[in-house]
Design a protein around this motif. Structure first.
Motif, short mmCIF file in Angstrom:
data_model
loop_
_atom_site.label_atom_id
_atom_site.label_comp_id
_atom_site.label_asym_id
_atom_site.label_seq_id
_atom_site.Cartn_x
_atom_site.Cartn_y
_atom_site.Cartn_z
N GLU A 118 0.52 -1.56 -0.08
CA GLU A 118 0.31 0.09 -0.36
C GLU A 118 1.41 1.01 -0.03
OE1 GLU A 118 -1.21 -2.49 2.17
OE2 GLU A 118 -2.75 -3.16 0.37
N ASN A 145 -7.61 -3.15 -4.56
CA ASN A 145 -7.55 -1.56 -4.25
C ASN A 145 -7.02 -0.91 -5.07
OD1 ASN A 145 -10.29 -2.30 -2.29
ND2 ASN A 145 -8.11 -2.52 -0.75
N GLY A 149 -16.13 -8.07 -0.02
CA GLY A 149 -15.10 -8.08 1.11
C GLY A 149 -14.50 -7.95 1.61
N GLU A 196 -14.23 -8.28 -10.48
CA GLU A 196 -13.67 -7.84 -8.78
C GLU A 196 -14.83 -8.63 -7.80
OE1 GLU A 196 -12.04 -4.65 -7.71
OE2 GLU A 196 -12.06 -3.77 -9.68
#
Ligand SMILES: [Zn+2]
Length: 337
Positions: A223, A271, A304, A300
């Motif tokens: 990230e 993401n 989640g 996708e």
């Protein structure tokens, strides 16, 4: 008879998430607590039991009304026996019969499945994979896991170990994966791999922005690299794109081997959107059979954070239905003649 309810447990290295759902995966209530894995199996099992009870109370559900439960756990596990074998992120767990312990303490029959397979079945039954007869699920985060649905069923292989798609070999040489193999997809395209590439570049005095971001907010993760890329650091962008193109090699092999109707991509790294997935899909297109590629929808995931717990519900629902079928089939067998 009232509509069946289910309990889904996501047992992770850091948190336990419990859902109470109806048969369509509609969440009636949820509760989450830290795992405190260092407490060992007894403490953690007690915490799962408490959390299921709390989730039940929150939904005003009497646990006697819960038909079945499922647990998603990090591998390796023995799904047949309902045992956690020896997962690396749950220290002190050796052959813990988790399904039986939960059944004894909660009065609900539980099944156990590894987290990637749960994610796969969850997306297939309740999420982005709904309606596809054959699909591949790939979860890309610190590691890469996967699951395979063939003709609407989870493909588990000879000993339940199928679906290790992070360990598809994409290079004869190269970095070593978490399991100690050379050249695995996971060693090129996981979050860990991206962070390692960045570390190496920083050690050579490159990636100044990534280095600064990591210094302010350690540790350096994928990230961090993505954030630097968004802020204009070209080489950081390049590292993620290269990981994406390796991901594409993996996808091409999956497309060629399985000719699936869909590939569902889950996990935190999705993401990164186009930066990672653009080169992945491009490479997959160039390196797979044209007909097979045109047949596959790459989408996708939709579930989640709840993917694993909802997957555990899906697995529980499936096994519960199969057991009921077997029961009635056994009863229907005409006796002797
Ligand atoms: Zn590997």
């Amino acid at each position: 008879m009232s509509a069946p309810l289910y309990a889904g447990v996501d047992l992770g290295g850091t948190k336990i998430l419990v859902l109470i759902t109806d048969e369509h995966g509609e969440v009636l209530s949820e509760d989450r607590v830290p795992t405190h894995a260092a407490d060992g199996p007894d403490g953690v099992v007690a915490r799962i039991v408490d959390t299921v009870r709390t989730a039940g109370q929150r939904a005003s559900v009497d646990l006697a009304a819960v038909h079945a439960g499922g647990v998603s756990a990090p591998g390796p596990i023995d799904a047949e026996l309902g045992e956690i074998t020896q997962p690396p992120n749950l220290p002190g767990w050796h052959n813990v019969p988790l399904a039986r312990l939960l059944h004894e303490q909660l009065g609900i029959p539980f099944v156990l499945e590894n987290d990637a397979n749960c994610g796969c079945v969850g997306e297939h039954l309740f999420g982005a994979g709904k309606g596809y007869r054959s699909l591949i699920f790939l979860t890309v985060s610190t590691g890469i896991g996967g699951g395979i649905i063939v003709d609407n069923r989870l493909y588990v292989g000879a000993s339940g170990a199928a679906g290790e798609l992070g360990h598809l070999i994409v290079s004869r040489t190269g970095p070593v994966c978490g399991a100690g193999h050379v050249g695995c997809l996971e060693a090129f395209a996981s979050g860990t791999a991206i962070a390692a590439r960045a570390e190496a570049a920083i050690a050579q005095g490159r990636l100044p922005r990534t280095a600064r971001l990591a210094e302010h907010n350690p540790p350096l993760t994928a990230e961090t690299v993505y954030l630097a890329a968004q802020q204009g650091e070209e080489e950081a962008y390049g590292i993620i794109q290269e990981a994406g193109s390796y991901l594409g090699l993996g996808l091409a092999s999956m497309v060629n081997a399985f000719n699936p109707e869909a590939i569902v991509l889950g996990g935190g790294l999705t993401n990164m959107g186009e930066t990672l997935l653009g080169p992945a899909v491009d490479t997959a297109r160039k390196r797979s059979f044209a007909q097979s590629f045109s047949d596959v929808r790459i989408v996708e995931g939709e579930l989640g954070e709840r993917a694993a717990a909802l997957g555990a519900v899906a697995v529980a629902r499936q096994r519960h239905a199969e057991a009921a079928e077997t029961d009635s089939a056994t009863r229907e067998v005409p006796s002797g003649r």
